[in-house]
Design a protein around this motif. Structure first.
Motif, PDB file in Angstrom:
ATOM      1  N   GLY A 143      -5.630 -22.048  -5.731  1.00  0.00           N
ATOM      2  CA  GLY A 143      -6.872 -21.752  -5.027  1.00  0.00           C
ATOM      3  C   GLY A 143      -6.679 -21.626  -3.529  1.00  0.00           C
ATOM      4  N   VAL A 144      -5.467 -21.190  -3.127  1.00  0.00           N
ATOM      5  CA  VAL A 144      -5.160 -21.127  -1.702  1.00  0.00           C
ATOM      6  C   VAL A 144      -4.376 -19.858  -1.395  1.00  0.00           C
ATOM      7  N   ILE A 145      -4.556 -19.353  -0.176  1.00  0.00           N
ATOM      8  CA  ILE A 145      -3.772 -18.233   0.334  1.00  0.00           C
ATOM      9  C   ILE A 145      -3.112 -18.685   1.619  1.00  0.00           C
ATOM     10  N   ARG A 146      -1.802 -18.508   1.702  1.00  0.00           N
ATOM     11  CA  ARG A 146      -1.044 -18.901   2.893  1.00  0.00           C
ATOM     12  C   ARG A 146      -0.413 -17.664   3.505  1.00  0.00           C
ATOM     13  N   GLU A 147      -0.786 -17.371   4.744  1.00  0.00           N
ATOM     14  CA  GLU A 147      -0.251 -16.198   5.448  1.00  0.00           C
ATOM     15  C   GLU A 147      -0.342 -16.438   6.948  1.00  0.00           C
ATOM     16  N   PRO A 148       0.477 -15.742   7.710  1.00  0.00           N
ATOM     17  CA  PRO A 148       0.303 -15.757   9.169  1.00  0.00           C
ATOM     18  C   PRO A 148      -0.757 -14.726   9.572  1.00  0.00           C
ATOM     19  N   PHE A 149      -1.182 -14.788  10.810  1.00  0.00           N
ATOM     20  CA  PHE A 149      -2.023 -13.748  11.423  1.00  0.00           C
ATOM     21  C   PHE A 149      -3.359 -13.555  10.687  1.00  0.00           C
ATOM     22  N   GLY A 150      -4.129 -14.607  10.628  1.00  0.00           N
ATOM     23  CA  GLY A 150      -5.401 -14.549   9.918  1.00  0.00           C
ATOM     24  C   GLY A 150      -6.402 -13.586  10.514  1.00  0.00           C
ATOM     25  N   SER A 151      -6.289 -13.303  11.815  1.00  0.00           N
ATOM     26  CA  SER A 151      -7.245 -12.401  12.458  1.00  0.00           C
ATOM     27  C   SER A 151      -6.769 -10.952  12.470  1.00  0.00           C
ATOM     28  N   ARG A 152      -5.642 -10.678  11.817  1.00  0.00           N
ATOM     29  CA  ARG A 152      -5.106  -9.312  11.787  1.00  0.00           C
ATOM     30  C   ARG A 152      -6.080  -8.358  11.107  1.00  0.00           C
ATOM     31  N   LEU A 153      -6.268  -7.190  11.696  1.00  0.00           N
ATOM     32  CA  LEU A 153      -7.134  -6.163  11.127  1.00  0.00           C
ATOM     33  C   LEU A 153      -6.329  -5.163  10.314  1.00  0.00           C
ATOM     34  N   SER A 154      -6.909  -4.705   9.208  1.00  0.00           N
ATOM     35  CA  SER A 154      -6.288  -3.675   8.387  1.00  0.00           C
ATOM     36  C   SER A 154      -7.370  -2.790   7.777  1.00  0.00           C
ATOM     37  N   ALA A 155      -7.141  -1.484   7.818  1.00  0.00           N
ATOM     38  CA  ALA A 155      -8.057  -0.514   7.199  1.00  0.00           C
ATOM     39  C   ALA A 155      -7.528  -0.121   5.831  1.00  0.00           C
ATOM     40  N   MET A 156      -7.065  -1.104   5.069  1.00  0.00           N
ATOM     41  CA  MET A 156      -6.363  -0.870   3.816  1.00  0.00           C
ATOM     42  C   MET A 156      -7.108   0.069   2.879  1.00  0.00           C
ATOM     43  N   VAL A 157      -6.312   0.759   2.042  1.00  0.00           N
ATOM     44  CA  VAL A 157      -6.846   1.827   1.205  1.00  0.00           C
ATOM     45  C   VAL A 157      -6.643   1.489  -0.269  1.00  0.00           C
ATOM     46  N   HIS A 158      -7.625   1.864  -1.072  1.00  0.00           N
ATOM     47  CA  HIS A 158      -7.563   1.676  -2.527  1.00  0.00           C
ATOM     48  C   HIS A 158      -6.524   2.639  -3.100  1.00  0.00           C
ATOM     49  N   GLU A 159      -5.671   2.129  -3.963  1.00  0.00           N
ATOM     50  CA  GLU A 159      -4.616   2.966  -4.531  1.00  0.00           C
ATOM     51  C   GLU A 159      -5.172   4.154  -5.325  1.00  0.00           C
ATOM     52  N   ARG A 160      -6.367   3.981  -5.906  1.00  0.00           N
ATOM     53  CA  ARG A 160      -6.977   5.098  -6.651  1.00  0.00           C
ATOM     54  C   ARG A 160      -7.378   6.223  -5.696  1.00  0.00           C
ATOM     55  N   ASP A 161      -7.743   5.882  -4.478  1.00  0.00           N
ATOM     56  CA  ASP A 161      -8.101   6.925  -3.514  1.00  0.00           C
ATOM     57  C   ASP A 161      -6.877   7.710  -3.057  1.00  0.00           C
ATOM     58  N   ILE A 162      -5.738   7.035  -2.936  1.00  0.00           N
ATOM     59  CA  ILE A 162      -4.505   7.744  -2.601  1.00  0.00           C
ATOM     60  C   ILE A 162      -4.208   8.768  -3.694  1.00  0.00           C
ATOM     61  N   ALA A 163      -4.307   8.321  -4.938  1.00  0.00           N
ATOM     62  CA  ALA A 163      -4.034   9.200  -6.068  1.00  0.00           C
ATOM     63  C   ALA A 163      -5.026  10.350  -6.141  1.00  0.00           C
ATOM     64  N   ALA A 164      -6.288  10.071  -5.859  1.00  0.00           N
ATOM     65  CA  ALA A 164      -7.312  11.114  -5.926  1.00  0.00           C
ATOM     66  C   ALA A 164      -7.050  12.200  -4.894  1.00  0.00           C
ATOM     67  N   VAL A 165      -6.623  11.800  -3.700  1.00  0.00           N
ATOM     68  CA  VAL A 165      -6.298  12.785  -2.666  1.00  0.00           C
ATOM     69  C   VAL A 165      -5.104  13.620  -3.097  1.00  0.00           C
ATOM     70  N   ALA A 166      -4.060  12.975  -3.614  1.00  0.00           N
ATOM     71  CA  ALA A 166      -2.868  13.708  -4.047  1.00  0.00           C
ATOM     72  C   ALA A 166      -3.215  14.720  -5.128  1.00  0.00           C
ATOM     73  N   ALA A 167      -3.984  14.303  -6.116  1.00  0.00           N
ATOM     74  CA  ALA A 167      -4.341  15.200  -7.219  1.00  0.00           C
ATOM     75  C   ALA A 167      -5.194  16.366  -6.744  1.00  0.00           C
ATOM     76  N   LYS A 168      -6.129  16.106  -5.865  1.00  0.00           N
ATOM     77  CA  LYS A 168      -7.011  17.155  -5.352  1.00  0.00           C
ATOM     78  C   LYS A 168      -6.220  18.175  -4.540  1.00  0.00           C
ATOM     79  N   VAL A 169      -5.334  17.702  -3.685  1.00  0.00           N
ATOM     80  CA  VAL A 169      -4.514  18.592  -2.860  1.00  0.00           C
ATOM     81  C   VAL A 169      -3.633  19.477  -3.738  1.00  0.00           C
ATOM     82  N   LEU A 170      -3.009  18.875  -4.756  1.00  0.00           N
ATOM     83  CA  LEU A 170      -2.144  19.640  -5.641  1.00  0.00           C
ATOM     84  C   LEU A 170      -2.921  20.689  -6.423  1.00  0.00           C
ATOM     85  N   ALA A 171      -4.056  20.298  -6.961  1.00  0.00           N
ATOM     86  CA  ALA A 171      -4.806  21.199  -7.835  1.00  0.00           C
ATOM     87  C   ALA A 171      -5.502  22.327  -7.076  1.00  0.00           C
ATOM     88  N   ASP A 172      -6.041  22.023  -5.902  1.00  0.00           N
ATOM     89  CA  ASP A 172      -6.853  22.999  -5.178  1.00  0.00           C
ATOM     90  C   ASP A 172      -6.053  23.829  -4.185  1.00  0.00           C
TER      91      ASP A 172
END
Length: 273
Positions: A143-172
């Motif tokens: 029930g714990v998370i241990r990491e440095p830099f608790g205030s670090r910002l990240s605009a992390m991306v959902h892996e499904r969105d990466i795939a959706a962009v790749a598929a759309k670019v390839l198909a269109d």
């Protein structure tokens, strides 16, 4: 049209396969071990290794577009022989390529720029799915998370969105010569991620912020090498502006908003219980 997906059993590759199938396309999947691929019915699974071009004879034949990765092996080392792979693509008449980037562009990207192939580079920031790799065990058992830099910002991306962009670019098509940074819809601090994950899982999760030295000791205990540890310290402690700056690329390419971390946490909550 037939599309080939390399890295087809990876976190993003599996989802690119799924996106292309859902759009009604024929999919060929490249993997180093076809017997263990466990890909959906209807996918043509072929054996081969981007790190060994001699294993790629014929895999690009009859293919309209290819989703590539620019790293090789489980250690994400830069892909060797990128120029030779591009030569094989051109010889087979491949028209479009997406390249999912690792830490930096290399030989493959430079070679693509010299061809008539329509290429698009995809540079996602931090994957939301990294949360599973880093946090799931400690949340489940302690029930714990241990990491440095608790205030670090990240605009992390959902892996499904990466795939959706790749598929759309390839198909269109129509995205040739572009480099797309891919982010989620918001930038979150590490402590905010913990709060959202706790809400999704339905239990309290404690965050313990480590010093840099404590983090080094913990990661070394996990078996990480010194080079990887120092890369993480730098990447987490000195996240570049691109890593926490939200951009609208996912919505611009796919026509729908990027998925939030709250959505990802709900989808994956069972893995933390």
């Amino acid at each position: 049209m037939t599309f080939l997906v390399t890295g087809a059993t990876g976190t993003v590759g599996r989802l690119v396969v799924a996106e292309l199938l859902e759009a009604g396309h024929q999919v060929r999947a490249l993997t180093r071990n076809p017997a263990k691929a466990e890909l959906p019915a209807g996918v043509e699974v072929v054996g081969g290794d981007l790190g060994e071009p001699d294993t790629l004879a014929g895999v690009f034949d009859g293919v309209t577009g290819v989703h590539l990765i620019n790293f090789a092996g489980d250690d994400y080392a830069p892909l060797p022989y990128g120029k030779r792979i591009v030569e094989l693509l051109a010889e087979a008449g491949v028209r479009r390529v997406t390249v999912l980037g690792g830490r930096e562009d290399g030989e493959m990207e430079a070679a693509l720029a010299e061809t008539g192939i329509e290429w698009t580079l995809l540079h996602p920031v931090e994957f939301m799915s990294n949360t599973l790799q880093w946090w799931a065990d400690s949340v489940r058992h302690q029930g714990v998370i241990r990491e440095p830099f608790g205030s670090r910002l990240s605009a992390m991306v959902h892996e499904r969105d990466i795939a959706a962009v790749a598929a759309k670019v390839l198909a269109d098509g129509g995205h040739g010569g572009r480099t797309y940074t891919l982010t989620g819809p918001e930038a979150l601090r590490t402590t905010e991620k913990v709060e959202l994950l706790a809400a999704a899982v339905g239990k309290e999760i404690t965050f313990e912020e480590l010093s840099e030295e404590q983090a080094r000791e913990m990661w070394a205990g996990f078996g990480m090498g010194a080079e990887t540890i120092e890369f993480l310290i730098d990447a987490l402690g000195n996240t570049p502006e691109v890593g926490y700056t939200v951009v609208p690329t996912v919505e611009e390419v796919t026509g729908r908003p990027a998925r939030s971390f709250a959505v990802w946490a709900q989808e994956n909550a069972a893995s933390f219980r």
